[in-house]
Write a protein that holds these residues in place. Structure first.
Motif, short mmCIF file in Angstrom:
data_model
loop_
_atom_site.label_atom_id
_atom_site.label_comp_id
_atom_site.label_asym_id
_atom_site.label_seq_id
_atom_site.Cartn_x
_atom_site.Cartn_y
_atom_site.Cartn_z
N ASN A 1 0.78 -1.24 0.00
CA ASN A 1 0.00 0.00 0.00
C ASN A 1 0.81 1.30 0.00
OD1 ASN A 1 -2.48 -1.21 -0.36
ND2 ASN A 1 -2.75 -1.57 1.83
N LYS B 1 -2.76 7.67 -3.25
CA LYS B 1 -4.09 7.84 -2.63
C LYS B 1 -5.08 8.52 -3.56
CE LYS B 1 -2.69 5.88 1.04
NZ LYS B 1 -2.80 4.43 1.00
N ASP C 1 -6.87 0.71 -2.25
CA ASP C 1 -5.64 0.07 -1.83
C ASP C 1 -5.82 -1.44 -1.94
OD1 ASP C 1 -7.27 -0.59 0.33
OD2 ASP C 1 -6.24 0.70 1.74
#
Length: 197
Positions: free
Chosen positions: A50, A55, A76
């Motif tokens: 991740n 994002k 994710d």
């Protein structure tokens, strides 16, 4: 005239040195990321994967269902979620050193790699090629995850060419990494060789 030639020559030498330094940094970043990502899938440890997912864009999964290409977009990687056909890709050994700009040939008929290894190909146009396989490519091109992959100079395609001993499993693992700013991110996981249905 001679002075201008020397300055031009020095400028070109410095430019080439700068480009090589960039490439060396890219290779270093990609090498660390690829090892972490593959280790994360091997051990089902999303904490290793991740940090390499932006994002803003998330990570897309390219797959085939009834012969048609499709994709899902995730924020994710979460191994607690049912990921279906992706689970078959977790059975990887990843015992090969990274080879840059080496292509491995996949035998579709026999569903196996002609040669095994781990490859990173810079300047990859693979994501654009997938876009053209969608029933409505224009609507796909407009999505942010595909837009950031439209310039092949910012895309590296990773192929772990491994032949599974079990016929039901996917052979190897493929994913795309994209340079966003100065950092490389995991943007697509490719499981298109395995039909979900």
């Amino acid at each position: 005239m001679k002075k201008n030639f020397i300055y031009t020559l020095l400028f070109l030498i410095c430019s080439f040195s700068f480009l090589n330094a960039q490439t060396a940094d890219d290779k270093k970043q990609i090498s660390v990321a690829v090892i972490d990502i593959l280790k994360g899938f091997q051990t089902k440890n999303a904490d290793l994967i991740n940090p390499y997912i932006d994002k803003t864009y998330g990570v897309g999964v390219l797959f085939k269902s009834s012969g048609d290409i499709g994709f899902v977009l995730n924020e994710d990687v979460d191994f607690d979620m049912p990921l279906g056909y992706i689970q078959k890709a977790w059975n990887i050994r990843n015992q090969y050193p990274i080879q840059f700009d080496t292509a491995f040939e996949y035998d579709i008929k026999n569903k196996k790699w002609a040669k095994e290894g781990l490859s990173v190909q810079f300047n990859s146009n693979t994501i654009n090629e997938y876009v053209n396989q969608f029933p409505d490519p224009d609507s796909i091109k407009d999505q942010n995850i595909f837009k950031i992959n439209s310039n092949p100079k910012n895309v590296a395609f990773v192929t772990l060419a491994e032949n599974s001993k079990e016929k039901a499993l996917i052979n190897g693992f493929k994913f795309a990494m994209t340079k966003i700013g100065s950092k490389w991110f995991l943007t697509f996981i490719d499981v298109t060789e395995y039909n979900a249905e």
